[in-house]
Design a protein around this motif. Structure first.
Motif, PDB file in Angstrom:
ATOM      1  N   PHE A  71       0.908  -1.204  -0.164  1.00 13.56           N
ATOM      2  CA  PHE A  71       0.039   0.097  -0.077  1.00 13.56           C
ATOM      3  C   PHE A  71       0.862   1.274  -0.070  1.00 13.56           C
ATOM      4  O   PHE A  71       0.470   2.361  -0.530  1.00 13.56           O
ATOM      5  CB  PHE A  71      -0.857  -0.082   1.297  1.00 13.56           C
ATOM      6  N   ALA A  72       2.225   1.249   0.622  1.00 15.72           N
ATOM      7  CA  ALA A  72       2.894   2.246   0.754  1.00 15.72           C
ATOM      8  C   ALA A  72       3.863   2.227  -0.610  1.00 15.72           C
ATOM      9  O   ALA A  72       4.703   3.567  -0.882  1.00 15.72           O
ATOM     10  CB  ALA A  72       3.847   2.289   1.815  1.00 15.72           C
ATOM     11  N   ALA A  73       3.970   1.563  -1.591  1.00 15.77           N
ATOM     12  CA  ALA A  73       4.716   1.370  -2.679  1.00 15.77           C
ATOM     13  C   ALA A  73       4.568   2.774  -3.708  1.00 15.77           C
ATOM     14  O   ALA A  73       3.485   3.114  -3.930  1.00 15.77           O
ATOM     15  CB  ALA A  73       4.439   0.274  -3.554  1.00 15.77           C
ATOM     16  N   PRO A  74       5.614   3.179  -3.940  1.00 21.64           N
ATOM     17  CA  PRO A  74       5.538   4.556  -4.825  1.00 21.64           C
ATOM     18  C   PRO A  74       5.187   4.269  -6.058  1.00 21.64           C
ATOM     19  O   PRO A  74       4.748   5.232  -6.806  1.00 21.64           O
ATOM     20  CB  PRO A  74       6.931   5.176  -4.602  1.00 21.64           C
ATOM     21  N   ASP A  75       5.074   3.039  -6.771  1.00 20.40           N
ATOM     22  CA  ASP A  75       4.859   3.025  -8.123  1.00 20.40           C
ATOM     23  C   ASP A  75       4.414   1.094  -8.505  1.00 20.40           C
ATOM     24  O   ASP A  75       4.748   0.473  -7.331  1.00 20.40           O
ATOM     25  CB  ASP A  75       5.878   3.463  -9.079  1.00 20.40           C
ATOM     26  N   ALA A  76       3.988   1.242  -9.566  1.00 16.74           N
ATOM     27  CA  ALA A  76       3.471  -0.365  -9.757  1.00 16.74           C
ATOM     28  C   ALA A  76       4.602  -1.103  -9.877  1.00 16.74           C
ATOM     29  O   ALA A  76       4.594  -2.402  -9.291  1.00 16.74           O
ATOM     30  CB  ALA A  76       2.749  -0.329 -11.268  1.00 16.74           C
ATOM     31  N   ARG A  77       5.869  -0.773 -10.304  1.00 18.53           N
ATOM     32  CA  ARG A  77       7.030  -1.507 -10.272  1.00 18.53           C
ATOM     33  C   ARG A  77       7.327  -2.071  -8.918  1.00 18.53           C
ATOM     34  O   ARG A  77       7.746  -3.220  -8.699  1.00 18.53           O
ATOM     35  CB  ARG A  77       8.273  -0.716 -10.944  1.00 18.53           C
ATOM     36  N   ALA A  78       7.363  -1.125  -8.247  1.00 16.33           N
ATOM     37  CA  ALA A  78       7.794  -1.391  -6.523  1.00 16.33           C
ATOM     38  C   ALA A  78       6.747  -2.341  -5.829  1.00 16.33           C
ATOM     39  O   ALA A  78       7.058  -3.452  -5.290  1.00 16.33           O
ATOM     40  CB  ALA A  78       7.922   0.004  -5.786  1.00 16.33           C
ATOM     41  N   ALA A  79       5.524  -2.119  -6.442  1.00 16.29           N
ATOM     42  CA  ALA A  79       4.291  -2.874  -5.630  1.00 16.29           C
ATOM     43  C   ALA A  79       4.461  -4.475  -6.267  1.00 16.29           C
ATOM     44  O   ALA A  79       4.487  -5.133  -5.493  1.00 16.29           O
ATOM     45  CB  ALA A  79       2.937  -2.293  -6.061  1.00 16.29           C
ATOM     46  N   ALA A  80       4.776  -4.580  -7.499  1.00 13.93           N
ATOM     47  CA  ALA A  80       5.040  -5.851  -8.152  1.00 13.93           C
ATOM     48  C   ALA A  80       6.031  -6.725  -7.534  1.00 13.93           C
ATOM     49  O   ALA A  80       5.928  -7.907  -7.380  1.00 13.93           O
ATOM     50  CB  ALA A  80       5.200  -5.659  -9.684  1.00 13.93           C
ATOM     51  N   GLU A 137      -2.642   2.567  -8.075  1.00 17.19           N
ATOM     52  CA  GLU A 137      -2.836   3.714  -7.317  1.00 17.19           C
ATOM     53  C   GLU A 137      -4.084   3.822  -6.582  1.00 17.19           C
ATOM     54  O   GLU A 137      -4.432   4.682  -5.777  1.00 17.19           O
ATOM     55  CB  GLU A 137      -2.902   5.295  -8.274  1.00 17.19           C
ATOM     56  N   ARG A 138      -5.106   2.848  -6.788  1.00 19.38           N
ATOM     57  CA  ARG A 138      -6.276   2.774  -5.947  1.00 19.38           C
ATOM     58  C   ARG A 138      -5.926   1.988  -4.947  1.00 19.38           C
ATOM     59  O   ARG A 138      -6.883   2.155  -4.092  1.00 19.38           O
ATOM     60  CB  ARG A 138      -7.083   1.802  -6.915  1.00 19.38           C
ATOM     61  N   LEU A 139      -4.839   1.444  -4.423  1.00 17.71           N
ATOM     62  CA  LEU A 139      -4.530   1.090  -3.214  1.00 17.71           C
ATOM     63  C   LEU A 139      -3.796   2.156  -2.413  1.00 17.71           C
ATOM     64  O   LEU A 139      -2.704   2.822  -2.802  1.00 17.71           O
ATOM     65  CB  LEU A 139      -3.273  -0.043  -3.084  1.00 17.71           C
ATOM     66  N   ARG A 140      -4.688   2.844  -1.367  1.00 17.33           N
ATOM     67  CA  ARG A 140      -4.306   4.073  -0.897  1.00 17.33           C
ATOM     68  C   ARG A 140      -4.342   4.092   0.632  1.00 17.33           C
ATOM     69  O   ARG A 140      -5.024   3.072   1.273  1.00 17.33           O
ATOM     70  CB  ARG A 140      -5.315   5.166  -1.426  1.00 17.33           C
ATOM     71  N   ARG A 141      -3.936   5.149   1.248  1.00 20.28           N
ATOM     72  CA  ARG A 141      -4.111   5.457   2.722  1.00 20.28           C
ATOM     73  C   ARG A 141      -4.845   6.454   2.848  1.00 20.28           C
ATOM     74  O   ARG A 141      -4.786   7.616   2.074  1.00 20.28           O
ATOM     75  CB  ARG A 141      -2.520   5.698   3.186  1.00 20.28           C
ATOM     76  N   CYS A 142      -5.794   6.859   3.926  1.00 21.61           N
ATOM     77  CA  CYS A 142      -6.578   7.858   4.158  1.00 21.61           C
ATOM     78  C   CYS A 142      -5.602   9.058   4.247  1.00 21.61           C
ATOM     79  O   CYS A 142      -4.643   9.132   4.712  1.00 21.61           O
ATOM     80  CB  CYS A 142      -7.235   7.517   5.416  1.00 21.61           C
ATOM     81  N   GLU A 143      -6.188  10.038   3.619  1.00 21.97           N
ATOM     82  CA  GLU A 143      -5.674  11.308   3.739  1.00 21.97           C
ATOM     83  C   GLU A 143      -5.855  12.146   4.809  1.00 21.97           C
ATOM     84  O   GLU A 143      -5.437  13.655   5.258  1.00 21.97           O
ATOM     85  CB  GLU A 143      -6.146  12.090   2.363  1.00 21.97           C
ATOM     86  N   PHE A 151      -7.033   1.573   2.365  1.00 27.24           N
ATOM     87  CA  PHE A 151      -8.442   1.215   1.553  1.00 27.24           C
ATOM     88  C   PHE A 151      -8.041   0.934   0.178  1.00 27.24           C
ATOM     89  O   PHE A 151      -7.095   1.328  -0.327  1.00 27.24           O
ATOM     90  CB  PHE A 151      -9.546   2.220   1.904  1.00 27.24           C
ATOM     91  N   VAL A 152      -8.986   0.340  -0.399  1.00 35.07           N
ATOM     92  CA  VAL A 152      -8.863   0.312  -1.834  1.00 35.07           C
ATOM     93  C   VAL A 152      -9.999   1.007  -2.535  1.00 35.07           C
ATOM     94  O   VAL A 152     -11.270   1.064  -2.326  1.00 35.07           O
ATOM     95  CB  VAL A 152      -9.147  -1.137  -2.586  1.00 35.07           C
ATOM     96  N   ASP A 153      -9.557   2.342  -3.357  1.00 31.66           N
ATOM     97  CA  ASP A 153     -10.593   2.980  -4.032  1.00 31.66           C
ATOM     98  C   ASP A 153     -11.311   2.394  -5.296  1.00 31.66           C
ATOM     99  O   ASP A 153     -10.604   2.291  -6.181  1.00 31.66           O
ATOM    100  CB  ASP A 153      -9.725   4.358  -4.403  1.00 31.66           C
ATOM    101  N   LEU A 154     -12.564   2.191  -5.035  1.00 23.44           N
ATOM    102  CA  LEU A 154     -13.061   1.563  -5.910  1.00 23.44           C
ATOM    103  C   LEU A 154     -14.085   2.451  -6.751  1.00 23.44           C
ATOM    104  O   LEU A 154     -15.145   2.158  -7.591  1.00 23.44           O
ATOM    105  CB  LEU A 154     -14.044   0.382  -5.557  1.00 23.44           C
ATOM    106  N   SER A 155     -13.935   3.694  -6.512  1.00 24.29           N
ATOM    107  CA  SER A 155     -14.813   4.944  -7.108  1.00 24.29           C
ATOM    108  C   SER A 155     -14.565   4.813  -8.553  1.00 24.29           C
ATOM    109  O   SER A 155     -13.371   4.584  -9.146  1.00 24.29           O
ATOM    110  CB  SER A 155     -14.579   6.056  -6.448  1.00 24.29           C
ATOM    111  N   ARG A 156     -15.455   5.358  -9.388  1.00 24.84           N
ATOM    112  CA  ARG A 156     -15.644   5.305 -10.755  1.00 24.84           C
ATOM    113  C   ARG A 156     -14.636   6.158 -11.243  1.00 24.84           C
ATOM    114  O   ARG A 156     -13.698   5.684 -12.207  1.00 24.84           O
ATOM    115  CB  ARG A 156     -16.901   5.464 -11.377  1.00 24.84           C
ATOM    116  N   ASN A 157     -14.412   7.430 -10.606  1.00 25.66           N
ATOM    117  CA  ASN A 157     -13.380   8.376 -11.029  1.00 25.66           C
ATOM    118  C   ASN A 157     -12.140   8.339 -10.316  1.00 25.66           C
ATOM    119  O   ASN A 157     -11.293   9.458 -10.185  1.00 25.66           O
ATOM    120  CB  ASN A 157     -14.088   9.625 -11.361  1.00 25.66           C
ATOM    121  N   ARG A 158     -11.690   7.095  -9.289  1.00 22.28           N
ATOM    122  CA  ARG A 158     -10.756   7.282  -8.682  1.00 22.28           C
ATOM    123  C   ARG A 158     -10.338   8.571  -7.770  1.00 22.28           C
ATOM    124  O   ARG A 158      -9.197   9.063  -7.646  1.00 22.28           O
ATOM    125  CB  ARG A 158      -9.353   7.172  -9.317  1.00 22.28           C
TER     126      ARG A 158
END
Length: 186
Positions: A71-80, A137-143, A151-158
């Motif tokens: 959830f803290a990964a800065p980008d998709a490559r790091a998350a992968a 980027e939908r894998l987020r932390r509360c702001e 949380f996972v942002d499943l909203s249509r417009n992210r």
């Protein structure tokens, strides 16, 4: 992005798991003992789990930290990289199943796997689907400044910014409204 029932259940489980971690010394441990882990397993209807032990509790807390890193990964490559390590260590064995009245779906954990390996495999694959779909980027932390829940942002417009709009979001909106009113009043 199509999210199947079992993927949604895995996402709910991983978010709940990550949010059991204490954020600081003042926050209590969300998985303090084996009965709490058993309750977590029951709430999330995690199948094929035997008798739980202190070893299981320790292993689940360890993978919880690894999920938090995703959830803290800065980008998709790091998350992968993190997801690949987590899923490989779990000894993934994909298999089709239709247990407990659910339609056909895929389990990624090996038969007889520990609860930690079960979570690592199934939840890791659920998160992998987001990376594959370009949606990491939908894998987020509360702001909210006083909340860092995952949380996972499943909203249509992210556009989701808070773990819960009724608590964190509303609290911040009310505070901003009061600040504007105070400023306007001089």
């Amino acid at each position: 992005m199509l999210i199947t029932h079992d993927t949604r259940c895995a996402l709910d489980a991983v978010v709940d798991l990550v949010n059991t971690a204490p954020e600081d010394d003042a926050t209590p441990e969300g998985l303090p003992d084996v009965p709490a882990l058993a309750d977590f397993v029951r709430r999330h209807e995690i199948s094929d789990v035997g008798v739980l032990s202190e070893f299981d509790l320790s292993a689940v807390r360890k993978i919880r930290g690894r999920f938090a890193g995703i959830f803290a990964a800065p980008d998709a490559r790091a998350a992968a990289v993190l997801i690949n390590e987590l899923v490989a260590a779990a000894g993934t064995t994909p298999r089709l199943t239709d247990h407990d009245g659910y339609d056909w779906h895929v389990h990624y954990f090996a038969p007889g796997a520990s609860v930690a390996d079960h979570l690592a495999a199934d939840c890791g694959m659920a998160l992998a689907f987001f990376v594959v779909a370009g949606e990491q980027e939908r894998l987020r932390r509360c702001e909210a400044p006083d909340c860092r829940r995952a949380f996972v942002d499943l909203s249509r417009n992210r556009s989701r910014r808070y773990c819960d709009s009724r608590t964190c979001g509303n609290r911040l909106h009310v505070a901003a409204y009061r600040a504007r009113r105070k400023e306007a009043a001089g």
